[in-house]
Design an enzyme around this catalytic site. Structure first.
Site, PDB file in Angstrom:
ATOM      1  N   SER A  88      -2.582   1.831   3.610  1.00 57.35           N
ATOM      2  CA  SER A  88      -2.263   2.143   2.228  1.00 57.35           C
ATOM      3  C   SER A  88      -1.757   3.575   2.061  1.00 57.35           C
ATOM      4  O   SER A  88      -0.735   3.951   2.612  1.00 57.35           O
ATOM      5  CB  SER A  88      -3.498   1.856   1.368  1.00 57.35           C
TER       6      SER A  88
ATOM      7  N   LYS B  39      -0.481  -2.083   4.827  1.00 53.88           N
ATOM      8  CA  LYS B  39      -0.633  -2.380   3.399  1.00 53.88           C
ATOM      9  C   LYS B  39       0.408  -1.551   2.650  1.00 53.88           C
ATOM     10  O   LYS B  39       0.229  -0.371   2.417  1.00 53.88           O
ATOM     11  CB  LYS B  39      -2.034  -2.060   2.882  1.00 53.88           C
TER      12      LYS B  39
ATOM     13  N   GLN C   4      -1.015  -1.011  -6.404  1.00 51.90           N
ATOM     14  CA  GLN C   4      -1.747  -1.632  -7.512  1.00 51.90           C
ATOM     15  C   GLN C   4      -1.866  -0.667  -8.687  1.00 51.90           C
ATOM     16  O   GLN C   4      -2.086   0.530  -8.498  1.00 51.90           O
ATOM     17  CB  GLN C   4      -3.158  -2.062  -7.081  1.00 51.90           C
TER      18      GLN C   4
END
Length: 399
Positions: free
Chosen positions: A303, A328, A332
């Site tokens: 991420s 990832k 979000q």
């Protein structure tokens, strides 16, 4: 990532989507009228109207036919959770008020639990991305890739990561029993929960080289990085190792701020939404770190950590040493609701400065070197850390 105009628009769109399916709240709000316990609403399509009617009918059927009393709030929360689950995206989730409060604790880096960051696969199995440094999970030997299958004897195999996290967390100094699957091996662990204030940045000097480890990105990470980097620079280091191994990510803003401190004027990362709208996040070039650099990465680098690693690699500021990262590459948005609940929803995909998508692919290191079996099963020194030693060797040849 902060883009206030986009965020306001997204909140409206998603809030309307949620409320349209909740039926006891105001619906898709172009016009509505409340008459006693009846709500007259305008919806966006006949399909939505039919869906609301069907949901109401089924709700009443459950209330009248189910062999036990049911709670309306529980049913509505379940319906909303089902809507998010139907996306097939493990990162888009609805939270009740209690769940959202616990989730937001993670952003501050202070919470009560065992200190493990997890994800889930399409079947709902919960996997460890990484244990957090200095926590009961790390002390117990929980590792990247472990699958959590039971909590206090309850089978949680396919409940999903949010449900597992809720069961694992609890008051400090209480015991939780975890069962994990590591390959074919089943391991039982008894852990004592603690109040965890994640220390996300640690640094030291190795010879004449600086070493700075970022274990995750919380609200304080960028400030702590700046402080410790300044301390290293005051010791006249000739190169820098940035250790992002087993860093599961966290706040994207923090990763971009750290990149801004290191890089010259450049794009750090950009996102693209489903309407092909591109949003760039750039370093302003006011500060730049003019030192040879290497970043250490592995399968637990995910991420936001991959955003930083990707920017360092694409700009040529640092080589990546280690193994392929987690992969990832989606972003979000986290939204709170007026009742104390909230949700997160995937709103875009991110790309490295050179336009590379890493989602479900990961970043390939410039120099691949696996951790030894000894490193994977024991505490190890700097001399026993073959990846760190390779990074130091690269820096020595760069001077």
């Amino acid at each position: 990532m902060e883009n206030k105009t986009k965020k306001r628009k997204l909140i409206v769109i998603i809030a309307v989507l949620i409320i349209t399916n909740m039926i006891t709240f105001t619906v898709a709000i172009t016009s509505n009228m409340l008459l006693g316990n009846k709500l007259i609403v305008t919806v966006d399509s006949s399909e939505t109207a039919a869906g609301i009617k069907k949901l109401l009918v089924l709700k009443e059927q459950i209330a009248s036919e189910y062999y036990q009393d049911v709670d309306n709030t529980t049913l509505i929360d379940g319906a909303i959770k089902g809507m998010f689950d139907s996306l097939g995206d493990p990162y888009s989730t609805y939270f009740t008020s209690a769940e959202f409060s616990k989730y937001m604790e993670m952003a501050t880096g202070i919470y009560e639990g065992i200190g493990v960051v997890v994800t889930e696969d399409e079947q709902g199995y919960t996997y460890v991305i990484a244990p957090q440094k200095g926590t009961p999970a790390e002390a117990a030997g929980i590792k990247t890739g472990d699958k959590i299958i039971k909590v206090d004897g309850e089978d949680v195999s396919t409940l999903g990561s949010d449900a597992v996290v809720s069961k694992v967390k609890g008051p400090a100094d209480t015991i939780v029993n975890i069962t994990i699957a590591r390959g074919e091996e089943i391991i039982e662990m008894e852990l004592v929960r603690k109040t965890i204030e994640a220390k996300t940045v640690e640094s030291r000097v190795i010879g004449d080289k600086g070493y700075i480890q970022i274990s995750e990105f919380t609200d304080k990470t960028a400030d702590d990085f700046e402080t410790q980097l300044s301390e290293l620079l005051a010791q006249n280091i000739t190169g820098l190792v940035i250790d992002l191994r087993s860093n599961p990510g966290g706040g994207v803003r923090e990763a971009v701020e750290i990149a801004d401190r290191i890089l010259g004027q450049t794009v750090v990362v950009y996102t693209v939404d489903k309407n092909d709208k591109k949003t760039e996040y750039a370093s302003d070039g006011e500060e730049q770190l003019n030192l040879p650099m290497v970043a250490l990465v592995d399968g637990g680098t995910a991420s936001s950590a991959e955003i930083l690693a990707g920017a360092l690699q694409d700009t040529g500021v640092a080589q990546l040493v280690g193994t392929k990262t987690f992969g990832k590459g989606i972003v979000q948005e986290i939204i709170s609701l007026t009742d104390g609940g909230g949700f997160k929803v995937t709103n875009s995909e991110y790309f490295t400065p050179n336009g590379n998508s890493i989602h479900e692919k990961g970043l390939e290191p410039n120099i691949v070197i696996e951790a030894t079996e000894f490193m994977m099963n024991n505490l190890f020194t700097d001399q026993e850390d073959v990846q760190l030693q390779k990074a130091l060797e690269v820096l020595s040849t760069s001077n």
